[in-house]
Design a protein around this motif. Structure first.
Motif, mmCIF file in Angstrom:
data_model
loop_
_atom_site.group_PDB
_atom_site.id
_atom_site.type_symbol
_atom_site.label_atom_id
_atom_site.label_comp_id
_atom_site.label_asym_id
_atom_site.label_seq_id
_atom_site.Cartn_x
_atom_site.Cartn_y
_atom_site.Cartn_z
ATOM 1 N N VAL A 25 0.833 -1.207 0.000
ATOM 2 C CA VAL A 25 0.000 0.000 0.000
ATOM 3 C C VAL A 25 0.864 1.253 0.000
ATOM 4 C CG1 VAL A 25 -1.672 1.335 1.344
ATOM 5 C CG2 VAL A 25 -1.956 -1.141 1.108
ATOM 6 N N LEU A 26 1.894 1.261 0.830
ATOM 7 C CA LEU A 26 2.810 2.402 0.879
ATOM 8 C C LEU A 26 3.484 2.613 -0.471
ATOM 9 C CD1 LEU A 26 4.383 4.560 2.499
ATOM 10 C CD2 LEU A 26 6.009 2.773 3.118
ATOM 11 N N GLY A 27 3.935 1.528 -1.084
ATOM 12 C CA GLY A 27 4.585 1.636 -2.382
ATOM 13 C C GLY A 27 3.636 2.126 -3.466
ATOM 14 N N LEU A 28 2.386 1.678 -3.434
ATOM 15 C CA LEU A 28 1.417 2.097 -4.446
ATOM 16 C C LEU A 28 1.086 3.584 -4.331
ATOM 17 C CD1 LEU A 28 -1.098 -0.909 -4.539
ATOM 18 C CD2 LEU A 28 0.504 -0.197 -6.324
ATOM 19 N N VAL A 29 0.899 4.067 -3.116
ATOM 20 C CA VAL A 29 0.610 5.496 -2.922
ATOM 21 C C VAL A 29 1.768 6.341 -3.438
ATOM 22 C CG1 VAL A 29 0.241 7.300 -1.196
ATOM 23 C CG2 VAL A 29 -0.945 5.117 -0.979
ATOM 24 N N THR A 30 2.978 5.950 -3.092
ATOM 25 C CA THR A 30 4.154 6.695 -3.549
ATOM 26 C C THR A 30 4.288 6.623 -5.063
ATOM 27 O OG1 THR A 30 5.238 6.116 -1.456
ATOM 28 C CG2 THR A 30 6.624 6.979 -3.225
ATOM 29 N N TRP A 31 4.029 5.450 -5.637
ATOM 30 C CA TRP A 31 4.124 5.287 -7.090
ATOM 31 C C TRP A 31 3.115 6.166 -7.815
ATOM 32 C CZ3 TRP A 31 0.462 3.175 -10.502
ATOM 33 C CH2 TRP A 31 0.931 2.979 -11.804
ATOM 34 N N VAL A 32 1.902 6.264 -7.269
ATOM 35 C CA VAL A 32 0.876 7.116 -7.887
ATOM 36 C C VAL A 32 1.328 8.572 -7.903
ATOM 37 C CG1 VAL A 32 -1.445 8.058 -7.569
ATOM 38 C CG2 VAL A 32 -1.061 5.602 -7.384
ATOM 39 N N VAL A 33 1.891 9.039 -6.801
ATOM 40 C CA VAL A 33 2.359 10.428 -6.734
ATOM 41 C C VAL A 33 3.498 10.660 -7.718
ATOM 42 C CG1 VAL A 33 3.466 12.152 -5.246
ATOM 43 C CG2 VAL A 33 1.598 10.740 -4.360
ATOM 44 N N LEU A 34 4.445 9.737 -7.794
ATOM 45 C CA LEU A 34 5.568 9.880 -8.717
ATOM 46 C C LEU A 34 5.085 9.848 -10.169
ATOM 47 C CD1 LEU A 34 8.231 7.594 -6.996
ATOM 48 C CD2 LEU A 34 8.245 10.084 -7.131
ATOM 49 N N THR A 35 4.116 8.975 -10.474
ATOM 50 C CA THR A 35 3.581 8.910 -11.833
ATOM 51 C C THR A 35 2.852 10.201 -12.197
ATOM 52 O OG1 THR A 35 3.321 6.508 -11.638
ATOM 53 C CG2 THR A 35 2.092 7.610 -13.383
ATOM 54 N N LEU A 36 2.067 10.727 -11.270
ATOM 55 C CA LEU A 36 1.369 11.989 -11.510
ATOM 56 C C LEU A 36 2.363 13.120 -11.733
ATOM 57 C CD1 LEU A 36 -1.273 13.583 -11.608
ATOM 58 C CD2 LEU A 36 -1.118 13.842 -9.112
ATOM 59 N N ALA A 37 3.415 13.167 -10.914
ATOM 60 C CA ALA A 37 4.430 14.207 -11.079
ATOM 61 C C ALA A 37 5.127 14.075 -12.418
ATOM 62 C CB ALA A 37 5.448 14.120 -9.941
ATOM 63 N N ARG A 38 5.386 12.840 -12.844
ATOM 64 C CA ARG A 38 6.045 12.642 -14.134
ATOM 65 C C ARG A 38 5.165 13.127 -15.280
ATOM 66 N NH1 ARG A 38 6.361 7.550 -13.972
ATOM 67 N NH2 ARG A 38 8.132 7.501 -12.576
ATOM 68 N N SER A 39 3.866 12.870 -15.194
ATOM 69 C CA SER A 39 2.962 13.333 -16.252
ATOM 70 C C SER A 39 2.838 14.851 -16.249
ATOM 71 C CB SER A 39 1.584 12.698 -16.069
ATOM 72 O OG SER A 39 0.984 13.116 -14.842
ATOM 73 N N LEU A 40 2.795 15.457 -15.059
ATOM 74 C CA LEU A 40 2.722 16.920 -14.984
ATOM 75 C C LEU A 40 4.003 17.557 -15.487
ATOM 76 C CD1 LEU A 40 0.976 17.417 -11.526
ATOM 77 C CD2 LEU A 40 -0.014 17.743 -13.789
ATOM 78 N N THR A 41 5.124 16.955 -15.164
ATOM 79 C CA THR A 41 6.404 17.492 -15.636
ATOM 80 C C THR A 41 6.493 17.420 -17.140
ATOM 81 O OG1 THR A 41 7.464 16.783 -13.578
ATOM 82 C CG2 THR A 41 8.897 17.287 -15.425
ATOM 83 N N GLY A 42 6.048 16.302 -17.705
ATOM 84 C CA GLY A 42 6.060 16.171 -19.161
ATOM 85 C C GLY A 42 5.173 17.192 -19.815
ATOM 86 N N ALA A 43 3.993 17.434 -19.206
ATOM 87 C CA ALA A 43 3.068 18.416 -19.770
ATOM 88 C C ALA A 43 3.651 19.808 -19.672
ATOM 89 C CB ALA A 43 1.724 18.358 -19.026
ATOM 90 N N SER A 44 4.335 20.110 -18.555
ATOM 91 C CA SER A 44 4.938 21.430 -18.398
ATOM 92 C C SER A 44 6.042 21.661 -19.399
ATOM 93 C CB SER A 44 5.464 21.595 -16.957
ATOM 94 O OG SER A 44 4.430 21.448 -16.030
ATOM 95 N N VAL A 45 6.858 20.615 -19.582
ATOM 96 C CA VAL A 45 7.950 20.742 -20.542
ATOM 97 C C VAL A 45 7.402 20.939 -21.935
ATOM 98 C CG1 VAL A 45 9.868 19.534 -21.583
ATOM 99 C CG2 VAL A 45 9.561 19.444 -19.128
ATOM 100 N N ALA A 46 6.351 20.192 -22.291
ATOM 101 C CA ALA A 46 5.775 20.323 -23.615
ATOM 102 C C ALA A 46 5.169 21.699 -23.838
ATOM 103 C CB ALA A 46 4.692 19.243 -23.827
ATOM 104 N N ALA A 47 4.616 22.281 -22.790
ATOM 105 C CA ALA A 47 3.987 23.578 -22.916
ATOM 106 C C ALA A 47 4.989 24.704 -23.076
ATOM 107 C CB ALA A 47 3.100 23.844 -21.684
ATOM 108 N N THR A 48 6.199 24.508 -22.568
ATOM 109 C CA THR A 48 7.198 25.562 -22.623
ATOM 110 C C THR A 48 8.115 25.453 -23.825
ATOM 111 O OG1 THR A 48 8.636 24.255 -21.211
ATOM 112 C CG2 THR A 48 7.220 25.868 -20.125
ATOM 113 N N THR A 49 7.969 24.383 -24.622
ATOM 114 C CA THR A 49 8.839 24.203 -25.770
ATOM 115 C C THR A 49 8.111 24.524 -27.063
ATOM 116 O OG1 THR A 49 8.222 21.877 -25.835
ATOM 117 C CG2 THR A 49 10.210 22.461 -24.661
#
Length: 274
Positions: free
Chosen positions: A250-274
Motif C-alpha cells: 500500500v505504501l509503495g502504491l501510494v508513492t508510485w501514484v504520486v511519482l507517476t502523476l508528477a512525471r505526467s505533470l512534468t512532461g506536460a509542463s515541458v511540452a507547454a514551454t517548448t
C-alpha cells in the motif's frame, strides 16, 4: 548477415546486466512481497487492511506529513536556491556546502539532532524554560518528525533549484523588466513557471522520501504512528508478516501514484514551454 547479428549480441550483452539487476532486486522481491501479503486470500486480506481504522489513520498521517514537508521544503528551498544561484557574495560556496552537508547524514543522526534541538534536554527546551518558565518539548511528536524530514529534504531541493535556475533564459527576464514588470511579477510570471518542471520533480522525490523514511521516525518514535513505523511494529513485535507485507505494498502504491502523476505533470509542463 554477420554484420546484422553482431550489434544484436552487443545489445543483449548490454541489456543483460540491467535485466538481471531488475529481476533480482525489484521484480522477484515484489512478487514475493505480494505473495506473502495475499496469504492465499488476496481480496480478503487487502479488504481487511483498507478497512482497519488504525492502519488507514497511520497512512493518512504519513501522507499529510509528507505533503506538509514537501510544501514547506519547496517554499524554503526555492527562496534559498534562487538567492544562491543568482547572487554572488562572500562565503557563498561555503554556505552552499553547509546547506547541502545534511545529505551525508543518515536518518538516525538527523533524529538525534532533532532530540538535541527539541528534546527533553534540548536547546529549545532550555531556552523556553528560562524565558517562559516551562520546557518546550516536541521532538517526539509529529512536529519533531516534521523538522527532521525538513532538515534532510531541503538540501536535495536546493540543489535542484540551483541547477534549474542556472539554465534560465536571462533575456526573458530582461524583456519583462523592459516592459515595466516589477521584480515580484518577473518572479511570478517568468522565473517560477520556468522552474515548475524541476520543482514538481523535486517535490515528488521529496514526498516519496518522506513517505518511506524510517531512521528518523525510529529514533524519535514515542507518539509517532507513521506507516513505516507501523510496518516495523507489525513485522518485528507482532511477527505479522502478512500485514507488514500488505502495508508495504500500500505504501509503495501510494508513492508510485504520486511519482507517476508528477512525471505526467512534468512532461506536460515541458511540452507547454517548448
Amino acid at each position: 548477415m554477420h554484420d546484422l547479428t553482431f550489434p544484436l549480441r552487443w545489445r543483449v550483452a548490454l541489456v543483460a546486466p540491467a535485466l538481471a539487476v531488475f529481476l533480482a532486486f525489484w521484480l522477484l522481491p515484489m512478487v514475493a512481497l505480494v505473495q506473502v501479503s495475499a496469504d492465499g486470500h488476496l481480496i480478503a486480506t487487502y479488504r481487511a487492511l483498507l478497512t482497519n481504522s488504525r492502519y488507514m489513520t497511520s497512512l493518512l498521517e504519513t501522507v499529510l506529513l509528507s505533503a506538509a514537508v514537501t510544501l514547506a521544503t519547496l517554499v524554503l528551498s526555492t527562496i534559498c536556491g534562487l538567492l544562491l544561484a543568482r547572487r554572488e557574495f562572500p562565503a557563498r560556496r561555503l554556505l552552499v556546502a553547509l546547506l547541502t552537508f545534511p545529505l551525508a547524514f543518515p536518518g538516525v543522526v538527523v533524529g538525534f539532532m532533532v532530540i538535541m534541538l527539541a528534546g527533553r534536554q534540548g536547546l529549545i527546551g532550555a531556552l523556553a524554560l528560562r524565558l517562559a518558565g516551562e520546557r518546550w518539548v516536541f521532538a517526539y511528536s509529529m512536529a519533531g518528525l516534521f523538522v527532521g524530514y525538513l532538515y534532510f529534504s531541503i538540501p536535495r531541493v536546493i540543489v535542484t533549484v540551483m541547477a534549474s535556475a542556472s539554465q534560465l533564459d536571462a533575456s526573458l527576464e530582461e524583456a519583462a523588466r523592459s516592459l515595466g514588470a516589477s521584480p515580484w511579477r518577473v518572479t511570478r510570471d517568468v522565473i517560477l513557471p520556468a522552474l515548475t518542471p524541476g520543482l514538481i520533480a523535486a517535490g515528488a522525490v521529496c514526498f516519496a522520501t518522506a513517505m518511506g523514511a524510517f531512521g528518523t521516525a525510529f529514533t524519535l518514535a514515542t507518539d509517532i504512528d507513521v506507516l513505516p513505523m507501523t510496518i516495523y511494529t507489525e513485522f518485528t513485535l507482532n511477527a505479522n508478516m502478512v500485514t507488514a507485507a500488505g502495508l508495504s505494498i500500500v505504501l509503495g502504491l501510494v508513492t508510485w501514484v504520486v511519482l507517476t502523476l508528477a512525471r505526467s505533470l512534468t512532461g506536460a509542463s515541458v511540452a507547454a514551454t517548448t
